[in-house]
Design a protein around this motif. Structure first.
Motif, mmCIF file in Angstrom:
data_model
loop_
_atom_site.group_PDB
_atom_site.id
_atom_site.type_symbol
_atom_site.label_atom_id
_atom_site.label_comp_id
_atom_site.label_asym_id
_atom_site.label_seq_id
_atom_site.Cartn_x
_atom_site.Cartn_y
_atom_site.Cartn_z
ATOM 1 N N GLY A 7 -35.936 -72.620 -30.360
ATOM 2 C CA GLY A 7 -35.494 -71.832 -31.159
ATOM 3 C C GLY A 7 -34.155 -71.477 -29.391
ATOM 4 O O GLY A 7 -33.721 -70.952 -30.559
ATOM 5 N N TRP A 8 -34.288 -71.464 -28.563
ATOM 6 C CA TRP A 8 -33.204 -71.132 -27.963
ATOM 7 C C TRP A 8 -33.333 -72.096 -26.711
ATOM 8 O O TRP A 8 -34.401 -72.686 -26.269
ATOM 9 C CB TRP A 8 -32.811 -69.425 -27.200
ATOM 10 C CG TRP A 8 -34.518 -69.361 -26.930
ATOM 11 C CD1 TRP A 8 -34.960 -69.155 -25.509
ATOM 12 C CD2 TRP A 8 -35.198 -68.620 -28.007
ATOM 13 N NE1 TRP A 8 -36.295 -68.408 -25.851
ATOM 14 C CE2 TRP A 8 -36.621 -68.435 -26.367
ATOM 15 C CE3 TRP A 8 -35.378 -67.983 -28.887
ATOM 16 C CZ2 TRP A 8 -37.593 -67.836 -26.872
ATOM 17 C CZ3 TRP A 8 -36.807 -67.590 -29.551
ATOM 18 C CH2 TRP A 8 -37.051 -67.128 -28.390
ATOM 19 N N ALA A 9 -31.966 -72.275 -25.738
ATOM 20 C CA ALA A 9 -31.611 -72.634 -24.680
ATOM 21 C C ALA A 9 -32.422 -71.845 -23.514
ATOM 22 O O ALA A 9 -32.190 -71.108 -23.607
ATOM 23 C CB ALA A 9 -29.900 -73.176 -23.890
ATOM 24 N N GLU A 10 -32.855 -72.865 -22.643
ATOM 25 C CA GLU A 10 -33.283 -72.256 -20.748
ATOM 26 C C GLU A 10 -32.693 -72.981 -19.859
ATOM 27 O O GLU A 10 -32.628 -74.227 -20.011
ATOM 28 C CB GLU A 10 -34.853 -72.382 -20.984
ATOM 29 C CG GLU A 10 -35.229 -71.342 -21.509
ATOM 30 C CD GLU A 10 -36.460 -70.508 -21.246
ATOM 31 O OE1 GLU A 10 -37.448 -70.218 -22.330
ATOM 32 O OE2 GLU A 10 -37.360 -71.067 -20.572
ATOM 33 N N TYR A 11 -32.256 -72.779 -18.563
ATOM 34 C CA TYR A 11 -31.671 -73.695 -17.853
ATOM 35 C C TYR A 11 -32.087 -72.736 -16.668
ATOM 36 O O TYR A 11 -32.606 -71.379 -15.784
ATOM 37 C CB TYR A 11 -29.914 -73.561 -17.985
ATOM 38 C CG TYR A 11 -29.679 -73.803 -19.302
ATOM 39 C CD1 TYR A 11 -29.748 -75.205 -18.973
ATOM 40 C CD2 TYR A 11 -29.300 -72.723 -20.131
ATOM 41 C CE1 TYR A 11 -28.990 -75.585 -20.345
ATOM 42 C CE2 TYR A 11 -28.068 -73.705 -21.442
ATOM 43 C CZ TYR A 11 -28.149 -75.223 -21.718
ATOM 44 O OH TYR A 11 -27.925 -75.015 -22.592
ATOM 45 N N THR A 12 -32.299 -73.879 -15.669
ATOM 46 C CA THR A 12 -32.443 -73.305 -14.425
ATOM 47 C C THR A 12 -30.871 -72.676 -13.852
ATOM 48 O O THR A 12 -29.705 -73.122 -14.541
ATOM 49 C CB THR A 12 -32.604 -74.414 -13.567
ATOM 50 O OG1 THR A 12 -31.759 -75.427 -12.915
ATOM 51 C CG2 THR A 12 -34.372 -74.962 -13.535
ATOM 52 N N LEU A 37 -24.486 -71.665 -24.965
ATOM 53 C CA LEU A 37 -23.818 -72.205 -23.564
ATOM 54 C C LEU A 37 -23.173 -70.504 -22.531
ATOM 55 O O LEU A 37 -22.387 -70.862 -22.242
ATOM 56 C CB LEU A 37 -21.853 -73.191 -24.094
ATOM 57 C CG LEU A 37 -22.357 -73.865 -24.306
ATOM 58 C CD1 LEU A 37 -21.368 -74.359 -24.893
ATOM 59 C CD2 LEU A 37 -23.113 -74.917 -22.728
ATOM 60 N N SER A 38 -23.786 -69.502 -23.389
ATOM 61 C CA SER A 38 -23.498 -68.153 -22.167
ATOM 62 C C SER A 38 -24.473 -67.614 -21.743
ATOM 63 O O SER A 38 -25.186 -68.518 -20.905
ATOM 64 C CB SER A 38 -23.531 -67.545 -23.754
ATOM 65 O OG SER A 38 -25.156 -67.331 -23.767
ATOM 66 N N TYR A 39 -24.402 -66.750 -21.078
ATOM 67 C CA TYR A 39 -25.765 -65.993 -20.041
ATOM 68 C C TYR A 39 -26.028 -65.442 -20.401
ATOM 69 O O TYR A 39 -27.227 -65.275 -19.744
ATOM 70 C CB TYR A 39 -24.672 -65.484 -18.909
ATOM 71 C CG TYR A 39 -24.089 -66.638 -17.745
ATOM 72 C CD1 TYR A 39 -24.721 -67.216 -16.936
ATOM 73 C CD2 TYR A 39 -22.614 -66.971 -18.246
ATOM 74 C CE1 TYR A 39 -23.692 -68.169 -15.982
ATOM 75 C CE2 TYR A 39 -21.748 -68.127 -17.328
ATOM 76 C CZ TYR A 39 -22.290 -69.027 -16.821
ATOM 77 O OH TYR A 39 -22.084 -69.738 -15.697
ATOM 78 N N LEU A 40 -26.451 -65.611 -21.575
ATOM 79 C CA LEU A 40 -27.496 -64.721 -22.656
ATOM 80 C C LEU A 40 -27.714 -65.592 -23.458
ATOM 81 O O LEU A 40 -28.298 -65.095 -24.674
ATOM 82 C CB LEU A 40 -26.865 -63.373 -23.179
ATOM 83 C CG LEU A 40 -25.956 -62.506 -21.993
ATOM 84 C CD1 LEU A 40 -25.074 -61.618 -22.722
ATOM 85 C CD2 LEU A 40 -27.395 -60.773 -21.874
ATOM 86 N N THR A 41 -28.769 -66.718 -22.718
ATOM 87 C CA THR A 41 -29.361 -67.742 -23.411
ATOM 88 C C THR A 41 -30.678 -66.880 -24.359
ATOM 89 O O THR A 41 -31.693 -65.933 -23.500
ATOM 90 C CB THR A 41 -29.491 -68.766 -22.924
ATOM 91 O OG1 THR A 41 -30.345 -68.270 -21.824
ATOM 92 C CG2 THR A 41 -28.901 -68.957 -22.569
#
Ligand SMILES: Cc1cc2nc3c(=O)[nH]c(=O)nc-3n(C[C@H](O)[C@H](O)[C@H](O)COP(=O)(O)OP(=O)(O)OC[C@H]3O[C@@H](n4cnc5c(N)ncnc54)[C@H](O)[C@@H]3O)c2cc1C
Length: 61
Positions: A7-12, A37-41
Motif C-alpha cells: 500500500g505504501w513505502a516504508e524505510y529505515t 520519496l517523501s518524509y510522510l510515506t
C-alpha cells in the motif's frame, strides 16, 4: 496490479539518510516524484510535498 507490492513505502532511518538525498535530485531530465520519496510515506500529504519539491526544481530551470 502485478508490480504493486504494498500500500505504501516504508524505510529505515539509515535508508532514508543514505538514499533519499540522491533520489530527490534529478538524473538529467528524469525526476522521481511521489509519496514514496517523501518524509510522510503513507499519506497524501507526502505526495503533495514531493510534488512541490519536484515542481519547484523544474520551475527553477
Ligand atoms: C489502502 C490505503 C489507504 C490510504 N488511506 C489514506 C488516507 O486515509 N489518508 C492519506 O492521506 N493517505 C492515504 N493513503 C495514501 C495515499 O493514497 C498515497 O500516499 C497517495 O495516493 C500517493 O500519491 P502518489 O501520487 O505518490 O502515488 P499514486 O497515487 O500511487 O499514483 C501513482 C500513479 O502512477 C501510475 N503508474 C504506475 N506505474 C506507471 C507507469 N509505468 N506508467 C504510467 N503510470 C504509472 C499508477 O497507476 C498511479 O495512478 C492510503 C493508501 C492506501 C493504499
Amino acid at each position: 496490479m502485478p508490480y504493486s507490492k504494498g500500500g505504501w513505502a516504508e524505510y529505515t532511518t539509515n535508508v532514508r539518510t543514505t538514499y533519499y538525498p540522491r533520489l530527490n535530485q534529478p538524473d538529467g531530465n528524469i525526476y522521481l516524484c511521489g509519496e514514496h520519496l517523501s518524509y510522510l510515506t503513507g499519506w497524501m500529504a507526502g505526495a503533495f510535498e514531493s510534488a512541490r519539491l519536484v515542481s519547484t526544481q523544474i520551475a527553477a530551470l
